[in-house]
Design a protein around this motif. Sequence first.
Motif, PDB file in Angstrom:
ATOM      1  N   UNK A  99      -3.039  12.895   3.324  1.00  0.00           N
ATOM      2  CA  UNK A  99      -3.104  13.743   2.123  1.00  0.00           C
ATOM      3  C   UNK A  99      -4.348  14.638   2.109  1.00  0.00           C
ATOM      4  N   UNK A 100      -4.166  15.867   1.607  1.00  0.00           N
ATOM      5  CA  UNK A 100      -5.283  16.817   1.512  1.00  0.00           C
ATOM      6  C   UNK A 100      -5.909  16.704   0.119  1.00  0.00           C
ATOM      7  N   UNK A 101      -7.252  16.610   0.084  1.00  0.00           N
ATOM      8  CA  UNK A 101      -7.975  16.503  -1.197  1.00  0.00           C
ATOM      9  C   UNK A 101      -9.004  17.634  -1.291  1.00  0.00           C
ATOM     10  N   UNK A 102      -9.647  17.731  -2.451  1.00  0.00           N
ATOM     11  CA  UNK A 102     -10.713  18.725  -2.686  1.00  0.00           C
ATOM     12  C   UNK A 102     -10.248  20.147  -2.343  1.00  0.00           C
ATOM     13  N   UNK A 103      -9.050  20.510  -2.831  1.00  0.00           N
ATOM     14  CA  UNK A 103      -8.477  21.812  -2.488  1.00  0.00           C
ATOM     15  C   UNK A 103      -8.192  22.610  -3.760  1.00  0.00           C
ATOM     16  N   UNK A 104      -8.534  23.894  -3.714  1.00  0.00           N
ATOM     17  CA  UNK A 104      -8.142  24.792  -4.810  1.00  0.00           C
ATOM     18  C   UNK A 104      -7.233  25.861  -4.208  1.00  0.00           C
ATOM     19  N   UNK A 105      -6.065  26.075  -4.829  1.00  0.00           N
ATOM     20  CA  UNK A 105      -5.119  27.089  -4.341  1.00  0.00           C
ATOM     21  C   UNK A 105      -4.927  28.131  -5.439  1.00  0.00           C
ATOM     22  N   UNK A 106      -5.208  29.399  -5.103  1.00  0.00           N
ATOM     23  CA  UNK A 106      -5.112  30.471  -6.101  1.00  0.00           C
ATOM     24  C   UNK A 106      -4.012  31.446  -5.676  1.00  0.00           C
ATOM     25  N   UNK A 107      -3.007  31.588  -6.522  1.00  0.00           N
ATOM     26  CA  UNK A 107      -1.938  32.561  -6.286  1.00  0.00           C
ATOM     27  C   UNK A 107      -2.430  33.900  -6.850  1.00  0.00           C
ATOM     28  N   UNK A 108      -2.599  34.907  -5.964  1.00  0.00           N
ATOM     29  CA  UNK A 108      -3.184  36.156  -6.488  1.00  0.00           C
ATOM     30  C   UNK A 108      -2.283  37.390  -6.286  1.00  0.00           C
ATOM     31  N   UNK A 126      -5.575   2.731   8.231  1.00  0.00           N
ATOM     32  CA  UNK A 126      -6.679   3.184   7.372  1.00  0.00           C
ATOM     33  C   UNK A 126      -6.196   4.407   6.595  1.00  0.00           C
ATOM     34  N   UNK A 127      -6.352   4.416   5.270  1.00  0.00           N
ATOM     35  CA  UNK A 127      -5.887   5.572   4.489  1.00  0.00           C
ATOM     36  C   UNK A 127      -6.886   6.739   4.551  1.00  0.00           C
ATOM     37  N   UNK A 154       0.849  -1.186   0.000  1.00  0.00           N
ATOM     38  CA  UNK A 154       0.000   0.000   0.000  1.00  0.00           C
ATOM     39  C   UNK A 154       0.891   1.244   0.000  1.00  0.00           C
ATOM     40  N   UNK A 155       0.879   1.965  -1.125  1.00  0.00           N
ATOM     41  CA  UNK A 155       1.806   3.101  -1.261  1.00  0.00           C
ATOM     42  C   UNK A 155       1.425   4.248  -0.322  1.00  0.00           C
ATOM     43  N   UNK A 156       0.148   4.311   0.081  1.00  0.00           N
ATOM     44  CA  UNK A 156      -0.277   5.408   0.965  1.00  0.00           C
ATOM     45  C   UNK A 156       0.149   5.189   2.406  1.00  0.00           C
ATOM     46  N   UNK A 157      -0.098   3.960   2.881  1.00  0.00           N
ATOM     47  CA  UNK A 157       0.208   3.706   4.300  1.00  0.00           C
ATOM     48  C   UNK A 157       1.603   3.098   4.459  1.00  0.00           C
ATOM     49  N   UNK A 158       2.291   2.839   3.320  1.00  0.00           N
ATOM     50  CA  UNK A 158       3.634   2.254   3.324  1.00  0.00           C
ATOM     51  C   UNK A 158       3.675   0.948   4.114  1.00  0.00           C
ATOM     52  N   UNK A 159       2.672   0.097   3.885  1.00  0.00           N
ATOM     53  CA  UNK A 159       2.649  -1.208   4.556  1.00  0.00           C
ATOM     54  C   UNK A 159       2.560  -2.316   3.514  1.00  0.00           C
ATOM     55  N   UNK A 160       3.182  -3.468   3.837  1.00  0.00           N
ATOM     56  CA  UNK A 160       2.963  -4.660   3.025  1.00  0.00           C
ATOM     57  C   UNK A 160       1.751  -5.368   3.635  1.00  0.00           C
ATOM     58  N   UNK A 161       0.675  -5.469   2.853  1.00  0.00           N
ATOM     59  CA  UNK A 161      -0.583  -5.987   3.400  1.00  0.00           C
ATOM     60  C   UNK A 161      -0.809  -7.423   2.926  1.00  0.00           C
ATOM     61  N   UNK A 162      -1.016  -8.305   3.896  1.00  0.00           N
ATOM     62  CA  UNK A 162      -1.268  -9.723   3.625  1.00  0.00           C
ATOM     63  C   UNK A 162      -2.753  -9.977   3.865  1.00  0.00           C
ATOM     64  N   UNK A 163      -3.457 -10.457   2.839  1.00  0.00           N
ATOM     65  CA  UNK A 163      -4.906 -10.679   2.975  1.00  0.00           C
ATOM     66  C   UNK A 163      -5.225 -12.155   2.752  1.00  0.00           C
TER      67      UNK A 163
END
Length: 690
Positions: free
Chosen positions: A550-559, A472-473, A434-443
């Motif tokens: 990680x932050x999602x649903x974000x708009x950044x405006x340089x003004x 949990x991601x 899992x690249x997000x949690x940096x774990x090797x997951x065995x299922x």
Amino acid sequence: MSYSVQNIRNVCLLGHSGSGKTALAESLLFMTGAIDRMGRAADGNTVCDFDPEEIKRQISLSTVVAPLDYKGCRINLMDTPGAFDFAGEVMEALRAADAAIIVCSAKDGISVGLEKAWKYCEERNMPRFIYISKTDEENSDYNATFDALRERFGKKIAPVVVPIWDESKHVTGIIDVLNKRAYEMQNLKRSEIDLPADKEAVVTEFNDALKESVAETSEEFMEKFFGGEDFTYAEMIQGLRQGVRDLSLFPVLCGSAVSCLGSLMLMDNIAELLPNPAEGNYHKATKADGETEEFVVSPGGVPTAFVFKTLSDQYGKYSFVKVLSGSIAPDMPMVDGRTGDKLKLGRLYSFRGKKATEVKELTCGDIGAIAKMDVKTGDTLCDERKVVALKPIPFAEPCYSVAIVPKTRGQEDKIAQGLSRLNEEDPSFSVSNNSETHQMVLSGSGDMQVDVLVSKLKTRFNVESELQPTRVPYREKIRKTVQKQGRHKKQTGGSGQFGDVWIRFEPNPEEEEMVFAEEVFGGSVPRNFFPAVEKGLREACVHGPLAGYPVVNLKAVLYDGSYHPVDSSEIAFKTAAQLAYKAALPEANPVLLEPVGELKVTVPDSYMGDVIGDLNKRRGRVMGMDPTGSGDQVITAEVPMGEMGTYAIDLRAMTQSRGSFTFHFVRYEDCPPAAQEKAIAEAKALAEQQ
């Protein structure tokens, strides 16, 4: 010695863990002279349980093939595990078998394992016997078990072997109902005895019931029966065979594996009543052009074999196959129906437990193993004149996940390689990074399967590992617009660094990824620095203000901003953008988002209340319930992923292993305050450990 397809029987032993399948296989091998002394699971010397893990745990963990020869018949027995974590092994045996013997103990009656085995056979229209084991042990009750079977499965349950017991309820022998003959065992030798006078009425009653069952297999027999005529022995066998094949009859036999009582009778019935591979399971095959057709098992057809199991040990890799058409020999050129690769067959072996005997050919219907082949479980080996791919084995989806880490740092690759080798043998589990949690997951299917894999990593590949809960991601987002300045100024000897930006951060529910925009007037920030600002923000978004997710649903405006003609650089503007991000987001009313998945739980009606009550505790929302038509209900619910860590084990406990489920990610939702606090505390604790 090779057998014709008519004289081969492929039979798997199914049933609850501890019902006596391995002991029964041992007694059948002994009574036919395949082995010269009987082993015991407690002593770790049985033919079918030879793996060090099986000996240590005293239970079967994998399907083992044990062929035996009896009265001109080749009987390929497959002993399967009864523990539910190893149902993948049972699936492999069911694919190779043409009939099943469901073993149930006279002490336990109808167990969950018996119910599951019956269901597997029903789904595959597989002919089956029921063998009531341990009839001579303390507290065993043949009658109660037989009555329970009759009540559950109706009149199709046909007793062909019944026990004889004395006044103290001790089983002393068995009666062959069809031939009205009685036998007892003395020092593992069978001898015929007179039919006890007090049993004649019972035997006649059972014999009449058998005749009635035979009468129902054809109109001709029905007329004869109602005309008061007796059936000949050959007609009885023909009728019983027909009844077993069209699933209108399920013969019940009994005995004791320890004293071998009933073992020879069981083999007589296997040889006489169970179907041969040409009459057995129907196979569906996909041709090269993508069309599906029924695959007919035929000795005269072009060579075709199905790989139903892989054994990978220190001596090499063996692919177990069932020959479905023609016959195969070493060095024969073949094609893998899944990949289209051309292959040359390796040496052929017949395995009995772990003992391999090299053979010159495998004929239609027979089971054997091919050495050193680059093929996987579920592949079809075929002649290039007719390339087909049979349907793969339907393994259940893994539903229990844990993170696996090495005890010694730097051994991650060793764990990955070991699990990859074990996965060849057991395709029912999966491994992912899992690249997000940096774990090797065995299922896998449960904690026991995972425990065995960890143990095998240590014994086979010499790598010690430990298990941790999967993380949990989560995600983070803001709910309010905030604007902040980010100013980076550094003056050292020589040229300095200067970057100054004003950025507006606003919620953007439409896009998951950060959207970057600019509204700069009059060149207060030169255009060539825009990419550096964007890069700085994208790097910053990987870690949110609440718990570093990680932050999602974000708009950044340089003004707006300013620059220095000499000291401004890309790195300075990148740093300035990150300073603006760090200042703004904590004030933008951030919230944690949790992943929510769709859960489908299949449970018998009687457990509905418990399961729904438990889902409510897990913050689940029940969306609907659908009856399956076989006494089960499918509950559909949406549940946060963070509440599902131990669900596989909890559901098993709640439903006595009768429940099953699948769980798939659907979307992210705002996390309630209590759950958010808990997640943030866990993230901080984790950060401190690292």
